[in-house]
Write a protein that holds these residues in place. Structure first.
Motif, PDB file in Angstrom:
ATOM      1  N   VAL A 254      13.864  -3.094   4.831  1.00 37.21           N
ATOM      2  CA  VAL A 254      13.967  -2.099   3.763  1.00 37.21           C
ATOM      3  C   VAL A 254      12.648  -1.971   3.015  1.00 37.21           C
ATOM      4  O   VAL A 254      12.214  -0.851   2.664  1.00 37.21           O
ATOM      5  N   SER A 255      11.974  -3.080   2.757  1.00 35.97           N
ATOM      6  CA  SER A 255      10.698  -3.055   2.048  1.00 35.97           C
ATOM      7  C   SER A 255       9.659  -2.252   2.826  1.00 35.97           C
ATOM      8  O   SER A 255       8.916  -1.443   2.253  1.00 35.97           O
ATOM      9  N   ILE A 256       9.599  -2.490   4.146  1.00 39.26           N
ATOM     10  CA  ILE A 256       8.647  -1.750   4.980  1.00 39.26           C
ATOM     11  C   ILE A 256       8.992  -0.263   4.997  1.00 39.26           C
ATOM     12  O   ILE A 256       8.109   0.604   4.926  1.00 39.26           O
ATOM     13  N   SER A 257      10.288   0.043   5.078  1.00 37.12           N
ATOM     14  CA  SER A 257      10.714   1.438   5.079  1.00 37.12           C
ATOM     15  C   SER A 257      10.355   2.131   3.770  1.00 37.12           C
ATOM     16  O   SER A 257       9.934   3.292   3.756  1.00 37.12           O
ATOM     17  N   LEU A 258      10.512   1.421   2.667  1.00 35.40           N
ATOM     18  CA  LEU A 258      10.143   1.984   1.375  1.00 35.40           C
ATOM     19  C   LEU A 258       8.639   2.244   1.291  1.00 35.40           C
ATOM     20  O   LEU A 258       8.197   3.261   0.742  1.00 35.40           O
TER      21      LEU A 258
ATOM     22  N   ILE B 179       2.946   8.235  -5.177  1.00 41.67           N
ATOM     23  CA  ILE B 179       3.580   6.953  -5.484  1.00 41.67           C
ATOM     24  C   ILE B 179       3.479   6.037  -4.280  1.00 41.67           C
ATOM     25  O   ILE B 179       3.799   6.430  -3.150  1.00 41.67           O
ATOM     26  N   SER B 180       3.010   4.794  -4.481  1.00 43.34           N
ATOM     27  CA  SER B 180       2.917   3.815  -3.394  1.00 43.34           C
ATOM     28  C   SER B 180       3.802   2.619  -3.724  1.00 43.34           C
ATOM     29  O   SER B 180       3.977   2.262  -4.887  1.00 43.34           O
ATOM     30  N   VAL B 181       4.368   2.022  -2.683  1.00 47.43           N
ATOM     31  CA  VAL B 181       5.269   0.876  -2.837  1.00 47.43           C
ATOM     32  C   VAL B 181       4.672  -0.310  -2.101  1.00 47.43           C
ATOM     33  O   VAL B 181       4.249  -0.195  -0.941  1.00 47.43           O
ATOM     34  N   ASP B 182       4.611  -1.462  -2.773  1.00 45.25           N
ATOM     35  CA  ASP B 182       4.109  -2.694  -2.155  1.00 45.25           C
ATOM     36  C   ASP B 182       5.270  -3.389  -1.452  1.00 45.25           C
ATOM     37  O   ASP B 182       6.206  -3.852  -2.116  1.00 45.25           O
ATOM     38  N   PRO B 183       5.258  -3.508  -0.111  1.00 43.84           N
ATOM     39  CA  PRO B 183       6.391  -4.133   0.595  1.00 43.84           C
ATOM     40  C   PRO B 183       6.521  -5.625   0.325  1.00 43.84           C
ATOM     41  O   PRO B 183       7.569  -6.214   0.597  1.00 43.84           O
ATOM     42  N   GLY B 184       5.467  -6.221  -0.197  1.00 40.53           N
ATOM     43  CA  GLY B 184       5.519  -7.661  -0.450  1.00 40.53           C
ATOM     44  C   GLY B 184       6.261  -8.031  -1.713  1.00 40.53           C
ATOM     45  O   GLY B 184       6.721  -9.171  -1.860  1.00 40.53           O
TER      46      GLY B 184
ATOM     47  N   TYR C 121       8.703 -11.278  -2.244  1.00 41.82           N
ATOM     48  CA  TYR C 121       8.474 -12.323  -3.241  1.00 41.82           C
ATOM     49  C   TYR C 121       9.769 -12.631  -3.987  1.00 41.82           C
ATOM     50  O   TYR C 121      10.080 -13.794  -4.283  1.00 41.82           O
ATOM     51  N   GLY C 122      10.532 -11.569  -4.291  1.00 44.44           N
ATOM     52  CA  GLY C 122      11.796 -11.780  -4.990  1.00 44.44           C
ATOM     53  C   GLY C 122      12.783 -12.574  -4.157  1.00 44.44           C
ATOM     54  O   GLY C 122      13.548 -13.380  -4.695  1.00 44.44           O
ATOM     55  N   VAL C 123      12.782 -12.367  -2.841  1.00 38.74           N
ATOM     56  CA  VAL C 123      13.687 -13.120  -1.964  1.00 38.74           C
ATOM     57  C   VAL C 123      13.351 -14.605  -2.010  1.00 38.74           C
ATOM     58  O   VAL C 123      14.236 -15.462  -2.165  1.00 38.74           O
ATOM     59  N   MET C 124      12.078 -14.943  -1.863  1.00 38.69           N
ATOM     60  CA  MET C 124      11.682 -16.349  -1.831  1.00 38.69           C
ATOM     61  C   MET C 124      11.922 -17.035  -3.172  1.00 38.69           C
ATOM     62  O   MET C 124      12.200 -18.226  -3.233  1.00 38.69           O
ATOM     63  N   GLY C 125      11.818 -16.262  -4.262  1.00 37.39           N
ATOM     64  CA  GLY C 125      12.127 -16.843  -5.569  1.00 37.39           C
ATOM     65  C   GLY C 125      13.626 -16.965  -5.791  1.00 37.39           C
ATOM     66  O   GLY C 125      14.111 -17.977  -6.308  1.00 37.39           O
ATOM     67  N   GLY C 126      14.366 -15.938  -5.374  1.00 39.44           N
ATOM     68  CA  GLY C 126      15.814 -15.949  -5.593  1.00 39.44           C
ATOM     69  C   GLY C 126      16.546 -16.951  -4.732  1.00 39.44           C
ATOM     70  O   GLY C 126      17.614 -17.442  -5.120  1.00 39.44           O
ATOM     71  N   ILE C 127      16.004 -17.275  -3.562  1.00 39.06           N
ATOM     72  CA  ILE C 127      16.683 -18.234  -2.677  1.00 39.06           C
ATOM     73  C   ILE C 127      16.730 -19.621  -3.313  1.00 39.06           C
ATOM     74  O   ILE C 127      17.554 -20.461  -2.944  1.00 39.06           O
ATOM     75  N   GLY C 128      15.851 -19.845  -4.302  1.00 38.83           N
ATOM     76  CA  GLY C 128      15.862 -21.129  -4.990  1.00 38.83           C
ATOM     77  C   GLY C 128      17.169 -21.378  -5.725  1.00 38.83           C
ATOM     78  O   GLY C 128      17.629 -22.523  -5.813  1.00 38.83           O
TER      79      GLY C 128
END
Length: 248
Positions: A66-70, A85-90, A94-101
């Motif tokens: 989804v991030s890449i598609s955005l 408008i540009s979207v950073d896929p990273g 970053y939110g996934v790696m933080g939220g998995i904690g």
């Protein structure tokens, strides 16, 4: 060079299938990698098993897709200046790696100084990273990383059994009070090759002439420690009251 050729061949084959099927290939890779690690956790009876690891890996993979598609979608500007408008896929990754904690924290159990579940929490964090890697289309890298995680979880367990590990216990004993009560008890512990880290004394709750010693001890040989417990249980001078596992 061979791995680069294989990775390029897999990526080219997946791209030739079209966007929806290519995404499905990445999701299925996440299912396999997360499932293999989940089976290892399931066999060992850990808190996060097969389904949890599969869901974490697939979810992370989907987030990256989804991030890449955005990022590749053209977003028309809503203002008069014509700024694109540009979207950073990273950022979502970053939110996934933080939220998995937060999910990993749920697998950690702390009970009377003993901590369990740290390896499972770390495995979940790695599984999330594998999902992101699969979602990005790093096929060979994802498979190699999965192999490394499985080696760390499975094979290195046997290596840990070979390497001597220092274990810790709190031993509470009841002794007849005298000037040499503490050094004599410490000497008793040390005669079984058990290291006494610290000792606390409590005479308030004991009858006159006796004291309770709480001793934090460390050892590498479990058999020697069990021999110490048997010796204390049979001793007429030192009464073993309780023991509990702890960490340093």
């Amino acid at each position: 060079m061979t791995l680069q050729v294989v990775d390029a061949a897999i990526a080219g084959w997946a791209q030739g299938l079209g966007t929806p099927i290519e995404h499905l290939v990445r999701l299925m890779l996440a299912v396999v990698c997360g499932g293999l690690i989940g089976i290892e956790r399931e066999v060992r009876g850990r808190q996060a098993g097969f389904r949890t690891n599969v869901l974490v890996c697939v979810g992370s993979c989907l987030v990256m897709i989804v991030s890449i598609s955005l990022a590749t979608t053209h977003w028309p500007s809503q203002n008069t200046y014509g700024v694109q408008i540009s979207v950073d896929p990273g950022r979502i990754a970053y939110g996934v790696m933080g939220g998995i904690g937060f999910l990993g924290a749920g697998t950690i159990i702390h009970n009377k100084g003993s901590i369990r579940g740290l390896t499972t929490a770390a495995a979940l964090w790695c599984v999330a990273a594998l999902g992101l890697s699969a979602g990005l289309g790093l096929y060979v890298t994802t498979m190699l990383a999965s192999l490394i995680v499985l080696i760390a979880l499975w094979i290195l367990t046997y290596v840990e059994r070979i390497v001597p590990q220092l274990k810790f216990r709190v031993v509470i004993v009841r002794v007849k009070w005298s000037v040499n009560a503490v050094p004599d008890t410490i000497a008793k512990m040390q005669s079984h090759k058990v290291r006494v880290i610290d000792t606390s004394i409590d005479r308030r709750e004991c009858e006159s002439g006796y004291a309770m010693l709480s001793m934090h001890v460390g050892f590498t040989d479990l058999d020697r420690y069990r021999s110490l417990e048997r010796d204390l249980s049979q001793s007429t001078e030192i009464e073993l009251m309780a023991t509990r596992e702890t960490v340093q």
